[in-house]
Design a protein around this motif. Structure first.
Motif, PDB file in Angstrom:
ATOM      1  N   GLU A 108       7.670   0.277   2.232  1.00 17.48           N
ATOM      2  CA  GLU A 108       6.848   1.095   1.339  1.00 17.48           C
ATOM      3  C   GLU A 108       5.502   0.433   1.073  1.00 17.48           C
ATOM      4  O   GLU A 108       4.481   1.112   0.933  1.00 17.48           O
ATOM      5  CB  GLU A 108       7.592   1.323   0.014  1.00 17.48           C
ATOM      6  CG  GLU A 108       8.831   2.197   0.128  1.00 17.48           C
ATOM      7  CD  GLU A 108       8.493   3.664   0.394  1.00 17.48           C
ATOM      8  OE1 GLU A 108       7.300   4.038   0.269  1.00 17.48           O
ATOM      9  OE2 GLU A 108       9.411   4.418   0.724  1.00 17.48           O
ATOM     10  N   GLU A 109       5.490  -0.902   1.021  1.00 18.13           N
ATOM     11  CA  GLU A 109       4.245  -1.629   0.805  1.00 18.13           C
ATOM     12  C   GLU A 109       3.288  -1.389   1.984  1.00 18.13           C
ATOM     13  O   GLU A 109       2.083  -1.186   1.797  1.00 18.13           O
ATOM     14  CB  GLU A 109       4.550  -3.122   0.666  1.00 18.13           C
ATOM     15  CG  GLU A 109       3.587  -3.874  -0.225  1.00 18.13           C
ATOM     16  CD  GLU A 109       3.857  -3.666  -1.714  1.00 18.13           C
ATOM     17  OE1 GLU A 109       2.948  -3.941  -2.505  1.00 18.13           O
ATOM     18  OE2 GLU A 109       4.957  -3.209  -2.084  1.00 18.13           O
ATOM     19  N   ARG A 151       1.908   2.297   1.957  1.00 20.99           N
ATOM     20  CA  ARG A 151       0.892   2.477   0.918  1.00 20.99           C
ATOM     21  C   ARG A 151      -0.412   1.774   1.288  1.00 20.99           C
ATOM     22  O   ARG A 151      -1.511   2.340   1.188  1.00 20.99           O
ATOM     23  CB  ARG A 151       1.433   1.918  -0.402  1.00 20.99           C
ATOM     24  CG  ARG A 151       0.460   1.982  -1.571  1.00 20.99           C
ATOM     25  CD  ARG A 151       1.087   1.304  -2.788  1.00 20.99           C
ATOM     26  NE  ARG A 151       0.203   1.362  -3.934  1.00 20.99           N
ATOM     27  CZ  ARG A 151      -0.796   0.516  -4.161  1.00 20.99           C
ATOM     28  NH1 ARG A 151      -1.051  -0.455  -3.295  1.00 20.99           N
ATOM     29  NH2 ARG A 151      -1.543   0.621  -5.241  1.00 20.99           N
ATOM     30  N   ASN A 152      -0.319   0.520   1.729  1.00 20.56           N
ATOM     31  CA  ASN A 152      -1.525  -0.265   1.970  1.00 20.56           C
ATOM     32  C   ASN A 152      -2.249   0.144   3.252  1.00 20.56           C
ATOM     33  O   ASN A 152      -3.470  -0.038   3.364  1.00 20.56           O
ATOM     34  CB  ASN A 152      -1.181  -1.756   2.007  1.00 20.56           C
ATOM     35  CG  ASN A 152      -0.786  -2.280   0.630  1.00 20.56           C
ATOM     36  OD1 ASN A 152      -1.070  -1.645  -0.382  1.00 20.56           O
ATOM     37  ND2 ASN A 152      -0.126  -3.422   0.587  1.00 20.56           N
ATOM     38  N   SER A 163      -4.441   2.949   2.150  1.00 26.78           N
ATOM     39  CA  SER A 163      -5.553   2.428   1.351  1.00 26.78           C
ATOM     40  C   SER A 163      -6.575   1.696   2.204  1.00 26.78           C
ATOM     41  O   SER A 163      -7.784   1.807   1.979  1.00 26.78           O
ATOM     42  CB  SER A 163      -5.009   1.486   0.264  1.00 26.78           C
ATOM     43  OG  SER A 163      -4.294   2.205  -0.717  1.00 26.78           O
ATOM     44  N   GLU A 214       1.530  11.332   2.307  1.00 25.49           N
ATOM     45  CA  GLU A 214       2.158  10.058   2.617  1.00 25.49           C
ATOM     46  C   GLU A 214       3.519  10.287   3.268  1.00 25.49           C
ATOM     47  O   GLU A 214       4.198  11.274   2.989  1.00 25.49           O
ATOM     48  CB  GLU A 214       2.323   9.263   1.319  1.00 25.49           C
ATOM     49  CG  GLU A 214       2.776   7.835   1.491  1.00 25.49           C
ATOM     50  CD  GLU A 214       2.829   7.094   0.169  1.00 25.49           C
ATOM     51  OE1 GLU A 214       3.931   6.622  -0.209  1.00 25.49           O
ATOM     52  OE2 GLU A 214       1.774   7.000  -0.497  1.00 25.49           O
ATOM     53  N   THR A 269       5.874  -2.051  -4.791  1.00 26.99           N
ATOM     54  CA  THR A 269       6.798  -0.981  -4.398  1.00 26.99           C
ATOM     55  C   THR A 269       8.189  -1.579  -4.201  1.00 26.99           C
ATOM     56  O   THR A 269       8.412  -2.775  -4.423  1.00 26.99           O
ATOM     57  CB  THR A 269       6.330  -0.295  -3.105  1.00 26.99           C
ATOM     58  OG1 THR A 269       6.329  -1.249  -2.039  1.00 26.99           O
ATOM     59  CG2 THR A 269       4.926   0.280  -3.252  1.00 26.99           C
TER      60      THR A 269
END
Length: 468
Positions: A363-364, A367-368, A371, A318, A358
């Protein structure tokens, strides 16, 4: 020997008299030209007909080549099971195409009944193949078939697969004709099967013009948004067909085009006028130009989403350092975020958070985005080679607020439903969701909540960021 005839043909079952029951007369030009093509192919007397269809058993990540002794099909799905056909597969040519594709790294599958039984399916003729063959069989039946179903590979890989088809034909000294089966836009009329979108007519005109003048680059350079909104099913068949015409200069003879039922039916045959250079280099340049445009993306939200997934697919890690282009708002605010991926206009992954988990929006997104690419259970993981063909969008959610049904509007507000620890969410302004009732029904179904249960409703807006 070589490919002696190349055609673009539609596949409307309604053009079959037994199916249309008179309605086929409304597309008489299409019907008449199907008969003309059937007679022309009968005069050529090919040993094999190669047909590329959108409607056979499709794999997301590999082109499918039917590999059985005989392949059967009928029109029972269109209420005329007695209209059927049975054809021999040209297994030698099929296998040769597969071998050549494999040798150059193009993902393809030899589809046998043993394989397809694992997916509760079997090798059979689909209407994308049967409609054109119905008219050919009126005049000529002494042929074998190569039955190919395209997949969502990159345009260049589809083109390269077409090159493999032509090479296989030449190496085996086969006498073949090739048919790219595909309807054009499905959104030409409001009363049509998929409604109306102005991109439909635009797509059909651009595509047919490029094919008419032999502009291969133009076909591959049609705007992605236009392609997506047009709702077509023929472009990828055409991409393979154009590969089979590589190193040839050609013109397309448009015999007819009709959009009577809201779907574009184009019949075109291709006339080779001279040898020419391969288009692969130019297509690679188009691909590089597309990469440059992506890298120059100005919206920091979608730029971060793409960089996050790209970096993860390349390194397995990441992003740890927030890029310089990320704005103060993205670093200072916390919001729920959904990241959506679409490939050729079709959903390829979507993961999001209703409430932030987050420290900030950036950061959201990081991360998403990862995913959405690798953890959406509806899809296999995105591969690095796909990224050029994927469009990213980022939806930033406003703070949800309680609402009554009367306050909902599926175009303006997303909806959250809650009951006994179960939660369902639906984003606003989704294609095909036009009423509050439809929006609530989908959200409740996602949450596993019955419509007659007590449940809480919340509404929210999204700020939608898309790639240019």
């Amino acid at each position: 020997m070589s490919i002696s005839g190349t055609y673009l043909l539609p596949h409307p079952p309604i053009v079959i008299p037994e199916v249309g029951k008179g309605e086929e007369k409304k597309i008489s030009d299409t019907s008449d030209n199907f008969h003309k093509i059937g007679k022309e192919i009968a005069e050529k007397k090919p040993n094999t007909i190669i047909i590329i269809t959108p409607h056979g058993v499709m794999f997301q990540d590999a082109i499918s080549l039917s590999y059985v002794e005989e392949i059967l099909g009928n029109f029972k799905n269109f209420r005329v099971p007695d209209v059927s056909m049975k054809l021999k597969i040209d297994k030698e040519l099929t296998n040769k195409i597969y071998e050549l594709a494999y040798s150059v790294g193009i993902s393809s599958i030899i589809a046998t009944n043993t394989l397809l039984n694992k997916y509760n399916s079997s090798v059979s003729l689909d209407h994308g193949a049967m409609v054109p063959l119905y008219f050919i069989n009126k005049y000529y039946e002494d042929y074998k078939l190569v039955h190919i179903t395209y997949s969502a590979l990159s345009d260049i890989d589809l083109y390269r697969f077409g090159i493999c088809i032509n090479k296989a034909v030449e190496e085996l000294n086969e006498d073949c004709v090739l048919i790219a089966s595909g309807d054009l836009s499905h959104k030409l009329k409001q009363e049509g099967p998929y409604g109306f979108d102005a991109a439909g007519e635009k797509f059909d005109k651009e595509l047919l013009h490029c094919l008419h003048i032999g502009d291969v680059n133009g076909v591959f350079d049609i705007d992605k948004g236009t392609i997506s909104n047009a709702g077509e099913c023929g472009r990828r068949s055409i991409a393979i067909m154009l590969g089979a015409l590589d190193e040839k200069k050609f013109i397309g003879d448009l015999m007819s085009y009709e959009g009577t039922f809201g779907v574009g039916y184009g019949i075109m045959k291709f006339n080779i006028i001279a040898d020419g250079p391969s288009k692969l280099v130019e297509l690679e340049e188009l691909k590089n130009k597309a990469y440059e445009n992506i890298n120059n993306q100005k919206d920091p939200y979608v730029k971060l989403a793409r960089e996050s997934l790209t970096s993860y697919l390349k390194t397995g890690k990441e992003l740890k350092i927030i890029p310089d282009y990320v704005t103060d708002e993205m670093k200072d605010k916390k919001r729920g975020v959904f990241v959506s991926l679409k490939k050729h206009g079709e959903l390829r992954g979507c993961i999001g958070t209703i409430f932030p988990i987050t420290i900030n929006i950036a950061e959201e997104i990081i991360r998403n985005a990862i995913s959405a690419g690798i953890n959406d259970p509806r899809f296999y993981s995105v591969e690095e080679e796909e990224l050029l063909d994927i469009d990213f969008s980022v939806d930033v959610l406003t703070e949800p607020e309680r609402a009554s049904i009367d306050e909902l509007d599926p175009k303006e507000y997303g909806v959250i439903v809650k009951s006994k620890g179960r939660t369902g969410l639906l984003l606003p302004d989704l294609e095909g969701v036009n009423t509050v009732e439809e929006q609530l029904a989908i959200a409740l179904d996602k949450a596993g909540i019955n419509y007659d249960e007590d449940y809480e409703i919340q509404k929210f807006k999204v700020i939608r960021h898309k790639e240019e």
